[in-house]
Design a protein around this motif. Structure first.
Motif, PDB file in Angstrom:
ATOM      1  N   THR A  73       0.837  -1.203   0.000  1.00 43.16           N
ATOM      2  CA  THR A  73       0.000   0.000   0.000  1.00 43.16           C
ATOM      3  C   THR A  73       0.870   1.251   0.000  1.00 43.16           C
ATOM      4  O   THR A  73       0.652   2.175  -0.791  1.00 43.16           O
ATOM      5  CB  THR A  73      -0.933   0.007   1.226  1.00 43.16           C
ATOM      6  N   LEU A  74       1.873   1.283   0.860  1.00 42.22           N
ATOM      7  CA  LEU A  74       2.748   2.454   0.947  1.00 42.22           C
ATOM      8  C   LEU A  74       3.601   2.617  -0.308  1.00 42.22           C
ATOM      9  O   LEU A  74       3.794   3.743  -0.785  1.00 42.22           O
ATOM     10  CB  LEU A  74       3.623   2.366   2.193  1.00 42.22           C
ATOM     11  N   VAL A  75       4.098   1.528  -0.858  1.00 39.76           N
ATOM     12  CA  VAL A  75       4.910   1.604  -2.083  1.00 39.76           C
ATOM     13  C   VAL A  75       4.085   2.174  -3.229  1.00 39.76           C
ATOM     14  O   VAL A  75       4.537   3.078  -3.951  1.00 39.76           O
ATOM     15  CB  VAL A  75       5.492   0.215  -2.447  1.00 39.76           C
ATOM     16  N   LEU A  76       2.871   1.671  -3.419  1.00 42.40           N
ATOM     17  CA  LEU A  76       2.012   2.172  -4.491  1.00 42.40           C
ATOM     18  C   LEU A  76       1.617   3.623  -4.253  1.00 42.40           C
ATOM     19  O   LEU A  76       1.560   4.426  -5.194  1.00 42.40           O
ATOM     20  CB  LEU A  76       0.760   1.302  -4.631  1.00 42.40           C
ATOM     21  N   LEU A  77       1.360   3.973  -3.010  1.00 43.07           N
ATOM     22  CA  LEU A  77       0.979   5.341  -2.674  1.00 43.07           C
ATOM     23  C   LEU A  77       2.127   6.311  -2.926  1.00 43.07           C
ATOM     24  O   LEU A  77       1.953   7.336  -3.583  1.00 43.07           O
ATOM     25  CB  LEU A  77       0.542   5.402  -1.211  1.00 43.07           C
ATOM     26  N   PHE A  78       3.314   5.989  -2.430  1.00 43.36           N
ATOM     27  CA  PHE A  78       4.463   6.887  -2.567  1.00 43.36           C
ATOM     28  C   PHE A  78       4.968   6.980  -4.005  1.00 43.36           C
ATOM     29  O   PHE A  78       5.527   7.996  -4.394  1.00 43.36           O
ATOM     30  CB  PHE A  78       5.599   6.472  -1.643  1.00 43.36           C
ATOM     31  N   SER A  79       4.757   5.913  -4.790  1.00 47.34           N
ATOM     32  CA  SER A  79       5.170   5.965  -6.192  1.00 47.34           C
ATOM     33  C   SER A  79       4.063   6.526  -7.090  1.00 47.34           C
ATOM     34  O   SER A  79       4.201   6.534  -8.309  1.00 47.34           O
ATOM     35  CB  SER A  79       5.606   4.577  -6.676  1.00 47.34           C
ATOM     36  N   LYS A  80       2.974   6.975  -6.473  1.00 50.37           N
ATOM     37  CA  LYS A  80       1.839   7.595  -7.168  1.00 50.37           C
ATOM     38  C   LYS A  80       1.187   6.660  -8.187  1.00 50.37           C
ATOM     39  O   LYS A  80       0.666   7.095  -9.211  1.00 50.37           O
ATOM     40  CB  LYS A  80       2.249   8.912  -7.809  1.00 50.37           C
ATOM     41  N   GLU A  81       1.197   5.388  -7.889  1.00 52.26           N
ATOM     42  CA  GLU A  81       0.533   4.380  -8.718  1.00 52.26           C
ATOM     43  C   GLU A  81      -0.897   4.215  -8.206  1.00 52.26           C
ATOM     44  O   GLU A  81      -1.297   3.170  -7.710  1.00 52.26           O
ATOM     45  CB  GLU A  81       1.296   3.046  -8.658  1.00 52.26           C
ATOM     46  N   TYR A  82      -1.666   5.296  -8.318  1.00 49.79           N
ATOM     47  CA  TYR A  82      -2.999   5.328  -7.714  1.00 49.79           C
ATOM     48  C   TYR A  82      -3.956   4.317  -8.332  1.00 49.79           C
ATOM     49  O   TYR A  82      -4.775   3.728  -7.632  1.00 49.79           O
ATOM     50  CB  TYR A  82      -3.584   6.737  -7.800  1.00 49.79           C
ATOM     51  N   ARG A  83      -3.868   4.117  -9.615  1.00 46.76           N
ATOM     52  CA  ARG A  83      -4.752   3.142 -10.269  1.00 46.76           C
ATOM     53  C   ARG A  83      -4.447   1.730  -9.767  1.00 46.76           C
ATOM     54  O   ARG A  83      -5.362   0.970  -9.449  1.00 46.76           O
ATOM     55  CB  ARG A  83      -4.589   3.246 -11.775  1.00 46.76           C
ATOM     56  N   SER A  84      -3.172   1.400  -9.657  1.00 46.64           N
ATOM     57  CA  SER A  84      -2.790   0.091  -9.120  1.00 46.64           C
ATOM     58  C   SER A  84      -3.226  -0.046  -7.666  1.00 46.64           C
ATOM     59  O   SER A  84      -3.671  -1.111  -7.242  1.00 46.64           O
ATOM     60  CB  SER A  84      -1.274  -0.100  -9.222  1.00 46.64           C
ATOM     61  N   LEU A  85      -3.108   1.039  -6.913  1.00 49.73           N
ATOM     62  CA  LEU A  85      -3.555   1.039  -5.525  1.00 49.73           C
ATOM     63  C   LEU A  85      -5.064   0.795  -5.458  1.00 49.73           C
ATOM     64  O   LEU A  85      -5.536   0.042  -4.593  1.00 49.73           O
ATOM     65  CB  LEU A  85      -3.196   2.365  -4.854  1.00 49.73           C
ATOM     66  N   GLY A  86      -5.800   1.375  -6.373  1.00 47.22           N
ATOM     67  CA  GLY A  86      -7.243   1.148  -6.427  1.00 47.22           C
ATOM     68  C   GLY A  86      -7.587  -0.310  -6.668  1.00 47.22           C
ATOM     69  O   GLY A  86      -8.438  -0.889  -5.989  1.00 47.22           O
ATOM     70  N   TRP A  87      -6.896  -0.931  -7.636  1.00 45.51           N
ATOM     71  CA  TRP A  87      -7.134  -2.351  -7.904  1.00 45.51           C
ATOM     72  C   TRP A  87      -6.747  -3.208  -6.706  1.00 45.51           C
ATOM     73  O   TRP A  87      -7.449  -4.158  -6.353  1.00 45.51           O
ATOM     74  CB  TRP A  87      -6.357  -2.811  -9.144  1.00 45.51           C
ATOM     75  N   MET A  88      -5.618  -2.868  -6.084  1.00 47.67           N
ATOM     76  CA  MET A  88      -5.174  -3.646  -4.928  1.00 47.67           C
ATOM     77  C   MET A  88      -6.207  -3.558  -3.812  1.00 47.67           C
ATOM     78  O   MET A  88      -6.557  -4.555  -3.191  1.00 47.67           O
ATOM     79  CB  MET A  88      -3.816  -3.163  -4.423  1.00 47.67           C
ATOM     80  N   MET A  89      -6.713  -2.350  -3.558  1.00 43.85           N
ATOM     81  CA  MET A  89      -7.688  -2.193  -2.477  1.00 43.85           C
ATOM     82  C   MET A  89      -8.979  -2.947  -2.783  1.00 43.85           C
ATOM     83  O   MET A  89      -9.558  -3.566  -1.886  1.00 43.85           O
ATOM     84  CB  MET A  89      -7.965  -0.723  -2.219  1.00 43.85           C
ATOM     85  N   LEU A  90      -9.429  -2.890  -4.022  1.00 48.47           N
ATOM     86  CA  LEU A  90     -10.639  -3.634  -4.367  1.00 48.47           C
ATOM     87  C   LEU A  90     -10.441  -5.134  -4.187  1.00 48.47           C
ATOM     88  O   LEU A  90     -11.286  -5.819  -3.618  1.00 48.47           O
ATOM     89  CB  LEU A  90     -11.059  -3.338  -5.803  1.00 48.47           C
TER      90      LEU A  90
END
Length: 134
Positions: A65-82
């Motif tokens: 979560t932190l890696v995706l957030l800090f690297s601004k991979e918001y779309r990937s973070l969205g998929w991961m959270m779903l």
């Protein structure tokens, strides 16, 4: 300029990632107390295998979560959270099924469900899909 919603979801995601790191470390370092706070009782302990599995799972998801957030991979973070939203759903049901559960132990799992199923779609629908040329 970032919207208020973006800032709010950013900080919610940041807090979620940090909290998952903390929960994971607790299961690895003080497994019996972490188990009690999770909301179930697994009985007498010869082995803490369940606790270590849970600990590394939560730590890994928090780190991702932190890696995706800090690297601004918001779309990937969205998929991961779903996708990972299934985990707090299962945790909620496991605690609910435990005959000794306290209602207060359900709230953290319910909160995680709400975060995953609101932040996930938010990131997916507000972040442009990148097209890569071959």
């Amino acid at each position: 300029m970032k919207t208020t919603a973006h800032k709010a979801f950013y900080f919610i995601s940041l807090a979620t990632g940090l909290l998952l790191l903390f929960i994971g470390l607790r299961f690895l370092l003080v497994p019996q107390q972490a188990e009690a706070d999770f909301g179930i009782q697994t009985g007498p302990h010869i082995s803490f295998a369940f606790h270590y599995i849970k600990g590394i799972r939560d730590f890994g998801v928090g780190l991702l979560t932190l890696v995706l957030l800090f690297s601004k991979e918001y779309r990937s973070l969205g998929w991961m959270m779903l996708c990972m939203g299934l985990v707090p759903c299962a945790d909620f049901l496991i605690v609910l099924k435990d005959p000794h559960h306290l209602t207060s132990h359900l709230y953290p799992h319910l909160t995680a469900i709400l975060i995953c199923f609101t932040a996930g779609p938010y990131y997916l629908f507000t972040t442009k899909k990148q097209v890569y040329a071959l």
